[in-house]
Design a protein around this motif. Structure first.
Motif, PDB file in Angstrom:
ATOM      1  N   VAL A   1      -3.297  -0.660  -9.491  1.00  0.00           N
ATOM      2  CA  VAL A   1      -2.949  -0.799 -11.279  1.00  0.00           C
ATOM      3  C   VAL A   1      -2.906  -1.872 -11.866  1.00  0.00           C
TER       4      VAL A   1
ATOM      5  N   THR B   1      -5.988  -2.926 -12.301  1.00  0.00           N
ATOM      6  CA  THR B   1      -6.996  -3.214 -13.297  1.00  0.00           C
ATOM      7  C   THR B   1      -6.006  -2.784 -15.462  1.00  0.00           C
ATOM      8  N   GLY B   2      -4.712  -2.907 -14.579  1.00  0.00           N
ATOM      9  CA  GLY B   2      -4.223  -2.303 -15.890  1.00  0.00           C
ATOM     10  C   GLY B   2      -3.959  -0.904 -16.459  1.00  0.00           C
ATOM     11  N   LYS B   3      -4.488   0.342 -15.791  1.00  0.00           N
ATOM     12  CA  LYS B   3      -5.381   0.982 -16.000  1.00  0.00           C
ATOM     13  C   LYS B   3      -4.243   2.431 -14.935  1.00  0.00           C
ATOM     14  N   PRO B   4      -4.104   3.420 -15.557  1.00  0.00           N
ATOM     15  CA  PRO B   4      -3.228   4.355 -14.350  1.00  0.00           C
ATOM     16  C   PRO B   4      -3.909   4.328 -13.370  1.00  0.00           C
TER      17      PRO B   4
ATOM     18  N   VAL C   1       0.947   4.045 -13.042  1.00  0.00           N
ATOM     19  CA  VAL C   1       0.420   3.775 -14.995  1.00  0.00           C
ATOM     20  C   VAL C   1       1.792   1.809 -14.726  1.00  0.00           C
TER      21      VAL C   1
ATOM     22  N   TRP D   1       3.833  -2.657 -18.912  1.00  0.00           N
ATOM     23  CA  TRP D   1       3.644  -3.990 -19.954  1.00  0.00           C
ATOM     24  C   TRP D   1       4.856  -4.494 -20.903  1.00  0.00           C
TER      25      TRP D   1
ATOM     26  N   ASN E   1       3.162   7.691 -18.351  1.00  0.00           N
ATOM     27  CA  ASN E   1       2.385   6.859 -18.989  1.00  0.00           C
ATOM     28  C   ASN E   1       3.178   6.354 -20.651  1.00  0.00           C
TER      29      ASN E   1
ATOM     30  N   ARG F   1       5.354   2.969 -21.371  1.00  0.00           N
ATOM     31  CA  ARG F   1       4.725   2.758 -22.334  1.00  0.00           C
ATOM     32  C   ARG F   1       6.233   1.757 -23.915  1.00  0.00           C
TER      33      ARG F   1
ATOM     34  N   GLU G   1       1.625  -3.318 -24.631  1.00  0.00           N
ATOM     35  CA  GLU G   1       0.153  -4.024 -24.169  1.00  0.00           C
ATOM     36  C   GLU G   1      -0.450  -5.175 -24.851  1.00  0.00           C
TER      37      GLU G   1
END
Length: 152
Positions: free
Chosen positions: A65, A68-71, A103, A106, A134, A138, A148
């Motif tokens: 995670v 990649t910065g992705k869930p 997740v 940021w 998520n 955020r 982000e």
């Protein structure tokens, strides 16, 4: 109230709201020449082993995670991981997780942490819970702003 109390209180709240068996926050620590990721806070944990897990970018769930910065959405650990490579996912092993989502959190347009919510039963992690996890990330946690993109 200090930051660690804030993180712990926020984790406790998310766990209670969504019914996770286990929830944890990994934070990125600068190491010489590369970053390491450590699980710092947890709720619903079976033991304190999570605190000894140190991952490099791209390794383990938090490392993937972070890189990649992705869930990562894993409704079934058995289907996703397979018993022969479970050792690559120490948090899954030590907490006996069967279904989970993780997740990125940021801060100032960089991944600064990873929020993981999991269950000890297969199939409990759903797309709806992933969306909620998520959304919680955020909104930011503690001193992490959750953004982000840099504000201009």
């Amino acid at each position: 109230m200090n930051n660690s109390a804030n993180y712990q209180r926020e984790l406790d709240g998310i766990r209670e709201t969504f019914g996770y068996d286990f929830i944890a926050l990994a934070l990125v620590e600068p190491a010489e020449h590369q970053y390491v990721i450590k699980w710092k806070y947890a709720a619903g944990n079976r033991n304190e082993r999570f605190r000894r897990i140190v991952l490099k970018s791209g390794k383990g769930i938090a490392g993937i995670v972070f890189k990649t910065g992705k869930p990562v959405f894993i409704p079934s650990v058995r289907d996703y991981v397979g018993a022969d490579s479970l050792f690559n996912y120490p948090i899954v092993q030590s907490e006996k997780l069967e279904s989970l989502g993780a997740v990125p959190i940021w801060n100032e347009a960089r991944v600064a942490g990873v929020l993981l919510g999991g269950f000890r039963q297969e199939g409990r992690m759903t797309p709806e819970l992933m969306y909620s996890l998520n959304r919680a990330a955020r909104q930011g946690m503690g001193e992490l702003d959750g953004r982000e993109v840099m504000q201009r």
